[in-house]
Design a protein around this motif. Structure first.
Motif, PDB file in Angstrom:
ATOM      1  N   HIS A   1       0.510   2.665   3.754  1.00 50.31           N
ATOM      2  CA  HIS A   1       1.919   2.197   3.626  1.00 50.31           C
ATOM      3  C   HIS A   1       2.210   1.598   5.214  1.00 50.31           C
ATOM      4  N   GLY A   2       1.639   2.258   6.245  1.00 46.41           N
ATOM      5  CA  GLY A   2       1.845   1.757   7.635  1.00 46.41           C
ATOM      6  C   GLY A   2       1.124   0.351   7.784  1.00 46.41           C
ATOM      7  N   MET A   3       0.046   0.117   7.201  1.00 50.27           N
ATOM      8  CA  MET A   3      -0.645  -1.187   7.411  1.00 50.27           C
ATOM      9  C   MET A   3       0.011  -2.333   6.378  1.00 50.27           C
ATOM     10  N   ILE A   4       0.375  -1.909   5.404  1.00 52.92           N
ATOM     11  CA  ILE A   4       0.863  -3.178   4.494  1.00 52.92           C
ATOM     12  C   ILE A   4       2.458  -3.445   5.177  1.00 52.92           C
ATOM     13  N   THR A   5       3.149  -2.562   5.623  1.00 53.64           N
ATOM     14  CA  THR A   5       4.352  -3.075   6.171  1.00 53.64           C
ATOM     15  C   THR A   5       4.035  -3.874   7.328  1.00 53.64           C
ATOM     16  N   LEU A   6       3.005  -3.398   8.415  1.00 52.13           N
ATOM     17  CA  LEU A   6       2.710  -4.198   9.480  1.00 52.13           C
ATOM     18  C   LEU A   6       2.284  -5.503   9.152  1.00 52.13           C
ATOM     19  N   ASN A   7       1.226  -5.663   8.254  1.00 51.19           N
ATOM     20  CA  ASN A   7       0.969  -7.007   7.757  1.00 51.19           C
ATOM     21  C   ASN A   7       2.082  -7.990   7.074  1.00 51.19           C
ATOM     22  N   ALA A   8       3.072  -7.239   6.429  1.00 47.66           N
ATOM     23  CA  ALA A   8       4.058  -8.047   6.116  1.00 47.66           C
ATOM     24  C   ALA A   8       5.172  -8.546   7.022  1.00 47.66           C
ATOM     25  N   VAL A   9       5.135  -8.039   8.176  1.00 39.78           N
ATOM     26  CA  VAL A   9       5.778  -8.428   9.368  1.00 39.78           C
ATOM     27  C   VAL A   9       4.829  -9.488  10.276  1.00 39.78           C
ATOM     28  N   VAL A  10       3.638  -8.969  10.720  1.00 41.60           N
ATOM     29  CA  VAL A  10       2.990  -9.473  11.740  1.00 41.60           C
ATOM     30  C   VAL A  10       2.501 -11.011  11.273  1.00 41.60           C
ATOM     31  N   LEU A  11       2.494 -11.331  10.266  1.00 38.74           N
ATOM     32  CA  LEU A  11       2.001 -12.678   9.609  1.00 38.74           C
ATOM     33  C   LEU A  11       2.999 -13.568   9.357  1.00 38.74           C
ATOM     34  N   ASN A  12       4.240 -13.242   9.503  1.00 36.06           N
ATOM     35  CA  ASN A  12       5.620 -14.144   9.268  1.00 36.06           C
ATOM     36  C   ASN A  12       5.882 -14.658  10.675  1.00 36.06           C
ATOM     37  N   ILE A  13       5.977 -13.598  11.723  1.00 32.76           N
ATOM     38  CA  ILE A  13       6.536 -14.127  12.901  1.00 32.76           C
ATOM     39  C   ILE A  13       6.144 -15.412  13.619  1.00 32.76           C
ATOM     40  N   PRO A  14       4.679 -15.357  13.606  1.00 35.07           N
ATOM     41  CA  PRO A  14       4.294 -16.727  14.316  1.00 35.07           C
ATOM     42  C   PRO A  14       4.813 -17.876  13.567  1.00 35.07           C
ATOM     43  N   LEU A  15       4.993 -17.955  12.271  1.00 38.04           N
ATOM     44  CA  LEU A  15       5.451 -19.133  11.591  1.00 38.04           C
ATOM     45  C   LEU A  15       6.738 -19.597  11.984  1.00 38.04           C
ATOM     46  N   GLU A  16       7.539 -18.581  12.636  1.00 34.78           N
ATOM     47  CA  GLU A  16       8.913 -18.863  12.887  1.00 34.78           C
ATOM     48  C   GLU A  16       9.109 -19.071  14.200  1.00 34.78           C
ATOM     49  N   ARG A  17       8.061 -18.972  14.896  1.00 40.08           N
ATOM     50  CA  ARG A  17       8.121 -19.131  16.559  1.00 40.08           C
ATOM     51  C   ARG A  17       8.824 -20.241  17.023  1.00 40.08           C
ATOM     52  N   ASP A  18       8.290 -21.484  16.487  1.00 40.29           N
ATOM     53  CA  ASP A  18       8.893 -22.685  17.133  1.00 40.29           C
ATOM     54  C   ASP A  18      10.626 -22.873  16.596  1.00 40.29           C
TER      55      ASP A  18
END
Length: 414
Positions: free
Chosen positions: A214-231
């Motif tokens: 539960h913890g890692m699935i939630t973390l991966n759902a978040v952590v992989l998207n943020i760098p894409l919206e960085r710019d």
């Protein structure tokens, strides 16, 4: 070519500058229809500047914005432009393109009348959305503008960003589907591996894996998207659209909601398959503890995401975290055998407190065998309230740490 490059990059927001220039009428219409189809079918935001479009083409857009001398004259549905012209006392002739006509009117009459009219139509001051043409300002005026407050409140910015992040997560094929369905598969594997396993010390591994997944699935759902919206976020911050506070807390709120939403389906698969007790209090304890743990890891995922430039780099940072969760939860290595230098990791990970709450809430209902399991791992149900307090404190601590990291990452790059 530029439109094709944006399509290959799968950008959620596309800025298209005069895509019909140099094209004949048929080709121009095809380009505009393609952009409209992209916006509707793939849920992209497309901002397009266009040169002398026919009125039939203008009517196909969702929103029309007219600028004159750096000021916003009209923003609304294209079909409302003729009414706007009539309200200003300059109705467009029957056979003339209203979009071309208002440009001619603005050149001859100026924009003061239309700014005032727009202010009245929006029930607010005419200059509350005025675009500033920096070249017309003195240095003192421009500096005052830079140092002024945002045009909307932080709460309004938060609300807009919260809706945007949530919407993108739900409709993006790399958002909710990529997080939810693999989570169900992992839950089914855990449940099948420990199917009706009975009450023994190995049941703790199933409980631990349920919390870790539960913890890692939630973390991966978040952590992989943020760098894409960085710019995009950096550009919006530079433009004075959104503040750091609005961005961080909107992103954190959406990430917490992801933890809330992901939990029940995953727990509903593992919990009955493993054979944990069908007791409402135990179920609520398991859900609350795992949701707090997943929320903490969602915020940690946000922190990792804002510090990494690419999804790959973020994934490489998050992998050791998953290993630490498994090793230092007190199951594979009990507290008595953890090296002194590793004890801060044991106490600093939320999984340790989640595991104790989950296992005590379920094993206390299993009689003497359940008590034997708790004694083996030296866990006590009397610690549950303290564990809740620790988990809540960890959540807000990481929220504060993340805010300062986010502010440093954004303001340090402007």
């Amino acid at each position: 070519l530029s439109i094709g490059m944006d399509l290959l990059a799968e950008l959620p927001v596309m800025l298209v500058d005069e895509p019909t220039t140099g094209l004949d009428a048929s080709a121009a219409l095809n380009v505009v229809e393609t952009l409209i189809k992209l916006a509707s079918d793939q849920h992209r935001t497309i901002i397009c500047t266009i040169h002398q479009p026919p009125w039939s083409m203008v009517l196909q857009f969702d929103q029309l914005i007219l600028l004159a001398l750096g000021s916003l004259i009209y923003d609304g549905k294209p079909a409302g432009l003729p009414d706007f012209l009539r309200a200003g006392g300059s109705p467009a002739p029957t056979n003339e393109n209203p979009a071309d006509y208002i440009m001619n009117v603005l050149v001859s009459d100026g924009n003061s009348k239309w700014l005032a009219l727009r202010g009245k139509s929006k029930d607010g001051p005419a200059d509350n959305r005025e675009f500033v043409h920096s070249q017309s300002l003195s240095d003192e005026q421009f500096q005052a503008l830079v140092e002024s407050d945002y045009p909307t409140s932080t709460f309004t910015q938060f609300r807009i960003l919260f809706r945007r992040f949530g919407y993108v997560f739900l409709v993006d094929e790399e958002g909710f589907p990529d997080a939810f369905f693999p989570g169900l598969v992992v839950s089914a594997i855990i449940g099948g591996s420990f199917f009706q396993f009975g009450t023994n010390k190995y049941i703790a591994i199933a409980v631990l894996m349920m919390s870790v997944s539960h913890g890692m699935i939630t973390l991966n759902a978040v952590v992989l998207n943020i760098p894409l919206e960085r710019d995009l976020i950096l550009r919006e911050y530079r433009n004075g659209t959104y503040s750091v506070e609005a961005y961080w807390f909107a992103r954190a709120a959406v990430s917490t909601c992801i933890a809330l939403v992901m939990g029940p389906p995953l727990l509903c698969v593992v919990y009955p398959m493993v054979g944990l007790p069908a007791d409402l209090h135990a179920i609520l304890t398991v859900w609350a503890s795992n949701t707090l743990n997943a929320s903490i890891f969602a915020i940690i995922g946000c922190v990792i995401g804002v510090t990494c430039k690419t999804p790959l780099a973020a994934a490489q940072v998050s992998d050791p975290l998953a290993q630490s969760m498994v090793l230092f939860a007190g199951v594979i290595i009990s507290k008595e055998f953890i090296k002194p230098y590793a004890l801060p990791i044991f106490y600093g990970l939320s999984i340790r407190y989640t595991f104790e709450n989950t296992l005590t809430a379920t094993m206390e209902l299993k009689g003497d065998k359940g008590q034997d399991v708790l004694s083996y791992y030296n866990l006590h149900g009397s610690n549950r309230h303290m564990n809740y307090g620790v988990l809540v404190s960890m959540y807000f601590l990481w929220l504060a740490i993340g805010y300062f990291v986010c502010r440093r990452q954004i303001t340090g790059r402007v």
